[in-house]
Enzyme design. Structure first.
Site, PDB file in Angstrom:
ATOM      1  N   THR A 161       0.822  -1.217   0.000  1.00 35.25           N
ATOM      2  CA  THR A 161       0.000   0.000   0.000  1.00 35.25           C
ATOM      3  C   THR A 161       0.858   1.271   0.000  1.00 35.25           C
ATOM      4  O   THR A 161       1.866   1.354   0.697  1.00 35.25           O
ATOM      5  CB  THR A 161      -0.925   0.013   1.242  1.00 35.25           C
ATOM      6  OG1 THR A 161      -1.623  -1.235   1.291  1.00 35.25           O
ATOM      7  CG2 THR A 161      -1.918   1.152   1.186  1.00 35.25           C
ATOM      8  N   THR A 215      -5.716   1.684  -3.018  1.00 35.45           N
ATOM      9  CA  THR A 215      -6.159   0.410  -3.591  1.00 35.45           C
ATOM     10  C   THR A 215      -5.778   0.269  -5.064  1.00 35.45           C
ATOM     11  O   THR A 215      -5.760  -0.832  -5.598  1.00 35.45           O
ATOM     12  CB  THR A 215      -7.693   0.317  -3.440  1.00 35.45           C
ATOM     13  OG1 THR A 215      -8.040   0.625  -2.093  1.00 35.45           O
ATOM     14  CG2 THR A 215      -8.197  -1.058  -3.759  1.00 35.45           C
ATOM     15  N   GLU A 246      -3.896 -15.684   2.117  1.00 35.52           N
ATOM     16  CA  GLU A 246      -4.021 -14.592   3.089  1.00 35.52           C
ATOM     17  C   GLU A 246      -5.489 -14.324   3.421  1.00 35.52           C
ATOM     18  O   GLU A 246      -5.877 -14.233   4.588  1.00 35.52           O
ATOM     19  CB  GLU A 246      -3.374 -13.322   2.519  1.00 35.52           C
ATOM     20  CG  GLU A 246      -3.384 -12.160   3.485  1.00 35.52           C
ATOM     21  CD  GLU A 246      -3.073 -10.821   2.816  1.00 35.52           C
ATOM     22  OE1 GLU A 246      -3.898 -10.353   2.014  1.00 35.52           O
ATOM     23  OE2 GLU A 246      -2.005 -10.254   3.093  1.00 35.52           O
TER      24      GLU A 246
HETATM   25  C1  FAD Z   1      -4.003  -1.552  10.545  1.00 32.78           C
HETATM   26  C2  FAD Z   1      -3.684  -1.706   9.096  1.00 32.78           C
HETATM   27  C3  FAD Z   1      -2.679  -2.586   8.707  1.00 32.78           C
HETATM   28  C4  FAD Z   1      -2.334  -2.700   7.356  1.00 32.78           C
HETATM   29  N1  FAD Z   1      -1.276  -3.500   6.996  1.00 32.78           N
HETATM   30  C5  FAD Z   1      -0.819  -3.469   5.710  1.00 32.78           C
HETATM   31  C6  FAD Z   1       0.389  -4.147   5.345  1.00 32.78           C
HETATM   32  O1  FAD Z   1       1.024  -4.812   6.159  1.00 32.78           O
HETATM   33  N2  FAD Z   1       0.833  -4.046   4.063  1.00 32.78           N
HETATM   34  C7  FAD Z   1       0.161  -3.303   3.127  1.00 32.78           C
HETATM   35  O2  FAD Z   1       0.630  -3.245   1.999  1.00 32.78           O
HETATM   36  N3  FAD Z   1      -0.986  -2.645   3.442  1.00 32.78           N
HETATM   37  C8  FAD Z   1      -1.486  -2.704   4.706  1.00 32.78           C
HETATM   38  N4  FAD Z   1      -2.629  -2.020   5.065  1.00 32.78           N
HETATM   39  C9  FAD Z   1      -3.295  -1.205   4.056  1.00 32.78           C
HETATM   40  C10 FAD Z   1      -4.654  -1.767   3.638  1.00 32.78           C
HETATM   41  O3  FAD Z   1      -4.463  -2.914   2.838  1.00 32.78           O
HETATM   42  C11 FAD Z   1      -5.377  -0.624   2.903  1.00 32.78           C
HETATM   43  O4  FAD Z   1      -5.707   0.352   3.881  1.00 32.78           O
HETATM   44  C12 FAD Z   1      -6.595  -1.083   2.189  1.00 32.78           C
HETATM   45  O5  FAD Z   1      -6.236  -1.950   1.140  1.00 32.78           O
HETATM   46  C13 FAD Z   1      -7.380   0.108   1.607  1.00 32.78           C
HETATM   47  O6  FAD Z   1      -6.509   0.980   0.949  1.00 32.78           O
HETATM   48  P1  FAD Z   1      -6.513   2.555   1.301  1.00 32.78           P
HETATM   49  O7  FAD Z   1      -6.428   2.687   2.762  1.00 32.78           O
HETATM   50  O8  FAD Z   1      -5.491   3.229   0.488  1.00 32.78           O
HETATM   51  O9  FAD Z   1      -7.955   3.037   0.851  1.00 32.78           O
HETATM   52  P2  FAD Z   1      -8.393   3.736  -0.527  1.00 32.78           P
HETATM   53  O10 FAD Z   1      -7.854   2.967  -1.690  1.00 32.78           O
HETATM   54  O11 FAD Z   1      -8.077   5.180  -0.423  1.00 32.78           O
HETATM   55  O12 FAD Z   1      -9.956   3.528  -0.450  1.00 32.78           O
HETATM   56  C14 FAD Z   1     -10.749   4.211   0.551  1.00 32.78           C
HETATM   57  C15 FAD Z   1     -12.160   3.636   0.521  1.00 32.78           C
HETATM   58  O13 FAD Z   1     -12.719   3.820  -0.784  1.00 32.78           O
HETATM   59  C16 FAD Z   1     -13.143   2.580  -1.322  1.00 32.78           C
HETATM   60  N5  FAD Z   1     -12.863   2.548  -2.766  1.00 32.78           N
HETATM   61  C17 FAD Z   1     -11.728   2.956  -3.400  1.00 32.78           C
HETATM   62  N6  FAD Z   1     -11.861   2.778  -4.726  1.00 32.78           N
HETATM   63  C18 FAD Z   1     -13.084   2.230  -4.928  1.00 32.78           C
HETATM   64  C19 FAD Z   1     -13.814   1.802  -6.079  1.00 32.78           C
HETATM   65  N7  FAD Z   1     -13.292   1.885  -7.313  1.00 32.78           N
HETATM   66  N8  FAD Z   1     -15.052   1.291  -5.922  1.00 32.78           N
HETATM   67  C20 FAD Z   1     -15.601   1.210  -4.694  1.00 32.78           C
HETATM   68  N9  FAD Z   1     -14.962   1.589  -3.559  1.00 32.78           N
HETATM   69  C21 FAD Z   1     -13.725   2.094  -3.678  1.00 32.78           C
HETATM   70  C22 FAD Z   1     -12.342   1.506  -0.588  1.00 32.78           C
HETATM   71  O14 FAD Z   1     -13.076   0.297  -0.550  1.00 32.78           O
HETATM   72  C23 FAD Z   1     -12.166   2.127   0.794  1.00 32.78           C
HETATM   73  O15 FAD Z   1     -13.236   1.791   1.633  1.00 32.78           O
HETATM   74  C24 FAD Z   1      -3.030  -1.942   6.388  1.00 32.78           C
HETATM   75  C25 FAD Z   1      -4.067  -1.073   6.789  1.00 32.78           C
HETATM   76  C26 FAD Z   1      -4.388  -0.961   8.129  1.00 32.78           C
HETATM   77  C27 FAD Z   1      -5.478  -0.003   8.518  1.00 32.78           C
END
Ligand code: FAD
Length: 390
Positions: A128, A134, A248
């Site tokens: 991330t 995402t 996973e």
């Molecule tokens: C405690 C914690 C631990 C984590 N550990 C790891 C780790 O070890 N390694 C790692 O790589 N990542 C890690 N993550 C990251 C996690 O995988 C991401 O937070 C998650 O995948 C969502 O990405 P984002 O936060 O960038 O949200 P964004 O991509 O900004 O999305 C925000 C919201 O919008 C929604 N959204 C975005 N685009 C769309 C779309 N096209 N259609 C519908 N809905 C949409 C998403 O579903 C989400 O609810 C961790 C996160 C947390 C909170």
């Protein structure tokens, strides 16, 4: 109260009994103390490591137990069902899968025996990024080959367990997005030795968060790693990572199911004992039904989780089942968390009952490691054949 009866197609009683005995050595006060202080449960993870539990899926030839995803998922489930949080250690269980599937023989010999014994911790995977989220294929961290090194620049966010890991798997772009035929191409994965990297081109900044999860921002400024740390084929790293996601997601589903049973068990016990208006609150159907409903949802999710495990262990495709199990289980555990906190009334908010801690932990799985919307999008497009939205 009688033990909670659940529908597990394969009960694995010996495995569950052994895990329950280990987890019983770490009572609620232990997890509560670490939850409140936001500290890492070192002794608990050490005990799991020493018992070989986190090496369940590593083949015997590399010193692991060579068990399947079914058994690995039961281990994770039992941690959560005991009141603990498998999020502190699940990376050690599944991150090695990338190495196992795509690493060279030399890499496997170099790392897997150490990971199996626990001497080496591969607890972290960095995908991330703060600006692209995402939309992984747009990630901006780059790895540029210079002689026998790759030079890494960029930033990651929410990368977990870095302070309790020796190694990290990193996804970075090796060919600019503009120069590839498909956006999923041109990314590569690397094994980064954190013991060398942190302070030498890699900096981490912990992120305090509500889920009691050790996670951090990561900054790369000309981090140099040996070219031999590339895993698999350069440019195919995104696909290599995808290969590991089914395991996973299924393991996280099992954790949610463990959490869900924990909430239901707490709620049904409390509802049966707490007397208000001269009768147990659980005698009121308004209190019973949310607990019963969440139990039904957990049971259904559990069947999908075991089907995903069965397919994975048989070498069949389990992408659909892994994603559906993760979503069903995350929803069910969240429903159970709500039913439980409601059943406890005001006491649900008091830290000494552990509900509020587990409630916060359970909420994470609506978002990580993949959000519910992204699973629905996968189901809609890849299973139901609807048009792609991105
Ligand atoms: C405690 C914690 C631990 C984590 N550990 C790891 C780790 O070890 N390694 C790692 O790589 N990542 C890690 N993550 C990251 C996690 O995988 C991401 O937070 C998650 O995948 C969502 O990405 P984002 O936060 O960038 O949200 P964004 O991509 O900004 O999305 C925000 C919201 O919008 C929604 N959204 C975005 N685009 C769309 C779309 N096209 N259609 C519908 N809905 C949409 C998403 O579903 C989400 O609810 C961790 C996160 C947390 C909170």
């Amino acid at each position: 109260m009688a033990q909670l009866k659940t529908t597990a197609p394969d009960s694995h009683d010996d495995l569950r009994d052994a895990m329950r005995a280990l987890c019983a050595e770490f009572p609620p006060e232990y997890h509560r103390k670490h939850g409140a202080a936001e500290t890492y449960p070192v002794e608990f993870v050490d005990a799991l490591t020493k018992g070989g539990w986190l090496a369940a899926m590593i083949p015997e030839e590399f010193g692991g137990s060579g068990l399947g995803l079914t058994e690995a998922s039961i281990i994770m489930e039992e941690i959560c069902r005991s009141g603990g949080n498998a999020g502190h250690c699940h990376g050690q269980m599944y991150n090695m899968g990338t190495l196992l599937r795509h690493g060279s023989d030399v890499q496997k010999q170099k790392y897997l025996p150490g990971i199996a014994s626990g001497e080496l911790r591969l607890q972290s995977m960095a995908v991330t990024e703060p600006t692209t989220g995402t939309d992984t294929t747009k990630l901006k961290t780059t790895a540029v080959k210079k002689g026998d090194r790759y030079v890494i620049n960029g930033q990651k966010v929410f990368i977990s367990r870095l302070e309790h890991s020796d190694l990290m798997i990193l996804l970075a772009r090796t060919t600019p997005l503009a120069d590839v035929k498909r956006k999923a191409l041109g990314m590569s994965i690397f094994i980064v030795d954190l013991r060398d990297a942190i302070g030498n081109g890699m900096e981490i900044r912990p992120i305090a968060n509500m889920a009691g999860h050790e996670t951090a921002e990561v900054f790369f400024d000309n981090l140099e790693i040996p070219a031999e740390n590339l895993i698999g084929t350069e440019g195919k790293g995104f696909y290599h990572i995808l290969d590991g996601l089914n395991a996973e997601r299924t393991l996280i589903a099992a954790e949610c199911i463990g959490d869900g049973y924990w909430f239901v068990d707490k709620a049904r016990t409390y509802a049966s004992e707490r007397v208000v208006f001269d009768r147990p609150i659980g005698q009121n159907q308004g209190v019973q039904f949310p607990i019963a409903k969440s139990f039904v949802a957990i049971e259904a999710a559990n069947l999908m989780r075991f089907e995903s495990c069965r397919r994975f262990d048989a070498g069949e495709d389990c992408g659909a089942q892994a994603n559906m199990a993760k979503m069903l289980a995350a929803d069910a555990s969240w429903e159970a968390a709500n039913a439980c906190i409601q059943t406890y009334g005001g006491f649900g908010f008091a830290k000494e009952y552990d509900i509020e801690r587990k409630f916060r932990e359970a909420r994470l799985y609506q978002v990580a490691p993949v959000s519910t919307n992204l699973i629905l999008s996968y189901v809609a497009e890849h299973i139901l054949g609807m048009p792609r939205s991105f």
